[in-house]
Design a protein around this motif. Structure first.
Motif, PDB file in Angstrom:
ATOM      1  N   UNK A   4       0.852  -1.182   0.000  1.00  0.00           N
ATOM      2  CA  UNK A   4       0.000   0.000   0.000  1.00  0.00           C
ATOM      3  C   UNK A   4       0.894   1.240   0.000  1.00  0.00           C
ATOM      4  N   UNK A   5       0.849   2.035  -1.060  1.00  0.00           N
ATOM      5  CA  UNK A   5       1.582   3.302  -1.028  1.00  0.00           C
ATOM      6  C   UNK A   5       0.600   4.457  -0.779  1.00  0.00           C
ATOM      7  N   UNK A   6       1.114   5.663  -0.768  1.00  0.00           N
ATOM      8  CA  UNK A   6       0.270   6.815  -0.437  1.00  0.00           C
ATOM      9  C   UNK A   6      -0.934   6.946  -1.349  1.00  0.00           C
ATOM     10  N   UNK A   7      -0.744   6.675  -2.621  1.00  0.00           N
ATOM     11  CA  UNK A   7      -1.839   6.827  -3.603  1.00  0.00           C
ATOM     12  C   UNK A   7      -2.935   5.769  -3.353  1.00  0.00           C
ATOM     13  N   UNK A   8      -2.489   4.504  -3.127  1.00  0.00           N
ATOM     14  CA  UNK A   8      -3.450   3.420  -2.823  1.00  0.00           C
ATOM     15  C   UNK A   8      -4.248   3.765  -1.563  1.00  0.00           C
ATOM     16  N   UNK A   9      -3.530   4.301  -0.609  1.00  0.00           N
ATOM     17  CA  UNK A   9      -4.126   4.656   0.686  1.00  0.00           C
ATOM     18  C   UNK A   9      -5.233   5.679   0.479  1.00  0.00           C
ATOM     19  N   UNK A  10      -4.976   6.667  -0.349  1.00  0.00           N
ATOM     20  CA  UNK A  10      -5.988   7.684  -0.657  1.00  0.00           C
ATOM     21  C   UNK A  10      -7.216   7.054  -1.302  1.00  0.00           C
ATOM     22  N   UNK A  11      -6.965   6.127  -2.228  1.00  0.00           N
ATOM     23  CA  UNK A  11      -8.064   5.439  -2.911  1.00  0.00           C
ATOM     24  C   UNK A  11      -8.876   4.610  -1.920  1.00  0.00           C
ATOM     25  N   UNK A  12      -8.139   3.916  -1.040  1.00  0.00           N
ATOM     26  CA  UNK A  12      -8.797   3.104  -0.019  1.00  0.00           C
ATOM     27  C   UNK A  12      -9.656   4.007   0.875  1.00  0.00           C
ATOM     28  N   UNK A 256      -8.569  -5.656   4.617  1.00  0.00           N
ATOM     29  CA  UNK A 256      -7.527  -5.858   5.631  1.00  0.00           C
ATOM     30  C   UNK A 256      -6.208  -5.227   5.201  1.00  0.00           C
ATOM     31  N   UNK A 257      -5.549  -4.589   6.153  1.00  0.00           N
ATOM     32  CA  UNK A 257      -4.205  -4.044   5.936  1.00  0.00           C
ATOM     33  C   UNK A 257      -3.293  -4.593   7.031  1.00  0.00           C
ATOM     34  N   UNK A 258      -2.224  -5.294   6.618  1.00  0.00           N
ATOM     35  CA  UNK A 258      -1.211  -5.738   7.578  1.00  0.00           C
ATOM     36  C   UNK A 258      -0.115  -4.694   7.658  1.00  0.00           C
ATOM     37  N   UNK A 259       0.243  -4.305   8.879  1.00  0.00           N
ATOM     38  CA  UNK A 259       1.422  -3.453   9.027  1.00  0.00           C
ATOM     39  C   UNK A 259       2.563  -4.284   9.621  1.00  0.00           C
ATOM     40  N   UNK A 260       3.755  -4.117   9.053  1.00  0.00           N
ATOM     41  CA  UNK A 260       4.915  -4.909   9.481  1.00  0.00           C
ATOM     42  C   UNK A 260       5.645  -4.257  10.658  1.00  0.00           C
ATOM     43  N   UNK A 283      -5.277  -8.151   2.384  1.00  0.00           N
ATOM     44  CA  UNK A 283      -5.488  -7.577   1.048  1.00  0.00           C
ATOM     45  C   UNK A 283      -4.350  -6.619   0.708  1.00  0.00           C
ATOM     46  N   UNK A 284      -3.900  -5.853   1.710  1.00  0.00           N
ATOM     47  CA  UNK A 284      -2.792  -4.906   1.529  1.00  0.00           C
ATOM     48  C   UNK A 284      -1.790  -5.083   2.662  1.00  0.00           C
ATOM     49  N   UNK A 285      -0.588  -4.586   2.438  1.00  0.00           N
ATOM     50  CA  UNK A 285       0.340  -4.485   3.557  1.00  0.00           C
ATOM     51  C   UNK A 285       1.134  -3.199   3.437  1.00  0.00           C
ATOM     52  N   UNK A 286       1.716  -2.785   4.587  1.00  0.00           N
ATOM     53  CA  UNK A 286       2.549  -1.584   4.607  1.00  0.00           C
ATOM     54  C   UNK A 286       3.637  -1.808   5.661  1.00  0.00           C
TER      55      UNK A 286
END
Lengths: 296, 296
Positions: A4-12, A256-260, A283-286
């Motif tokens: 997930x980058x900044x642009x994806x995050x905005x879309x999400x 779902x977003x996984x953060x490492x 679905x995403x990770x960051x």
């Protein structure tokens, strides 16, 4: 699964109304803030998103969590906190219609939360082993106990195991546990047992299975739904644990977003993704919430 | 599976050289003798049979067991006692060639047995939880620890779990457990956790599997064989637990006798017998050792 980058995050963000955040390993580690957390929460708030903090950690009441959030600089309202202390009380009161008294392994904040919700409990804190083993067969029991609750308790010991197992030998005695996490994140090489590890001992000695309140199980989701009308299609779960946060999101039809930034390494994520079938694939990770706000 | 009467017992005796007896639930319950036990052991001794006492109970050293047998009126020699305290020391010394120091959850007799066999261990007894949870991340560690042993320890607590899990986070640290029994028989309604219940907590927090010394596992059988030349065809295991005593006998090609004087009920035996495949089905059963001597 996508990074997930900044642009994806905005879309999400534009497609999501409700943001559910795990706390340990996402917003903080112990008493240290994870960089980017405050900025991410503040930004979502400015976008008028609904935010809930959904944590398996049973060490604190909602009041204590408000203090912790505030001390660390996170904007928070009491109603945003869905911790297992609260969700356990909610479940016992509204689902179980619990009467009688619960033998509680937990910390003072957990006891306070339960008592304020009308659930009568035993005392908490140190309860030391004493005397010869032979004397244990006549250990005093509380005849009012009708349930056993296992949460995090740093005073967990052999005596508490004995009492819990003896109460649970009555099949009518309810058995409730906050969560199954095996460790608490410390950020050092010390491995601190989570309440799931205490629970394994109680399960094995009693040969019984508890109702588990926390993620990935459903009682904490039912508690959340009682607080807010949740459209599952427009809700995301952000967390650091595959088996709890991500499985919880997937089971309940959430994004779902996984953060490492917490307990899961990139290697562990890759291992999970390689499995043919798993409810623990995000679905995403960051790398952390910081990555998101930095790139925006 | 046959009910063993006095006549069968005589026939069995004539075909058997070595009698292996479990202790708790067979010879005694707590500090109370189970009727018929002394008579049975005395009779076998008069027939010049070799007798060994093979117990998973790790609470005592061999020296302490000799005292207990003698106090209760059982004839015994030091060399007849194969307890997990001894078998653990035997395994660590002769199989593992253990060097360094073991972090030990156990009672003083276990520590003494290990130390006398040349295994260096941590202290045992109370080690209390103290201070705020936040301080735990800097709990002092012993840099000499190269192994963790889990036996019975009524002072088991959160601090001991933390230390064990932290030592075990080094994959080179050995992990040994005496047995997997979930409870100790008490004869009262109090459920006393067995060391298997402590072990479950340590396994779950460390996410590791130990080498288990006691029945039904092989290390205790290897220890027994080091003490005596055992012809498996002419050996019987007499015990009260299906999953430990009977499985141990079956795995090692011994005859097996279940006595119902301990933790196993007739209903549990019938349930086990109804299973299509099980390593826990005894060849014979009896209500207690008294039945055998009374009917002779």
């Amino acid at each position: 699964m996508e990074l997930l980058n900044g642009k994806d995050w905005e879309l999400l963000i534009s497609n999501i109304d409700n943001f559910l955040f795990d706390c340990d390993g996402v917003l903080w580690e112990g008493n240290t803030i994870i960089p980017g957390g405050v900025e991410a929460i503040t930004y979502l708030k400015s976008r008028n998103k609904r935010i809930f903090f959904v944590t398996n950690n049973s060490t604190k009441s909602r009041v204590e969590y408000v203090k912790k959030f505030t001390t660390l600089g996170y904007p928070v309202e009491f109603e945003q906190i869905i911790c297992t202390a609260f969700a356990t009380g909610y479940y016992m009161k509204n689902v179980l219609n619990f009467e009688g008294k619960a033998y509680l392994m937990g910390r003072p904040g957990f006891k306070q939360e339960l008592n304020e919700l009308g659930i009568n409990t035993s005392k908490v804190g140190p309860d030391l082993t004493s005397g010869e083993l032979d004397a244990w067969s006549s250990i005093p029991l509380d005849p009012d106990i009708t349930g056993v609750i296992v949460g995090f308790d740093e005073y967990f010991n052999y005596k508490k195991m004995t009492l819990a197992a003896t109460y649970l030998s009555d099949p009518n005695c309810k058995f409730i546990a906050t969560n199954e996490d095996n460790i608490l994140p410390t950020g050092t090489k010390v491995i601190l047992p989570g309440s799931g590890s205490l629970l394994e001992a109680v399960k094995f000695v009693s040969q019984r299975e508890p109702v588990v309140i926390g993620k990935p199980h459903s009682p904490i989701f039912e508690c959340l739904k009682s607080m807010a009308n949740i459209d599952q299609d427009r809700t995301v779960m952000v967390g650091d644990r595959l088996g709890t946060d991500i499985a919880f999101g997937n089971r309940n039809g959430l994004k779902t977003v996984l953060t490492l930034s917490g307990v899961t390494s990139r290697e562990q994520l890759d291992k999970e993704l390689a499995k043919p079938a798993s409810e623990c694939k995000p679905k995403f990770y960051t790398n952390s919430l910081q990555t998101l706000t930095k790139e925006m």
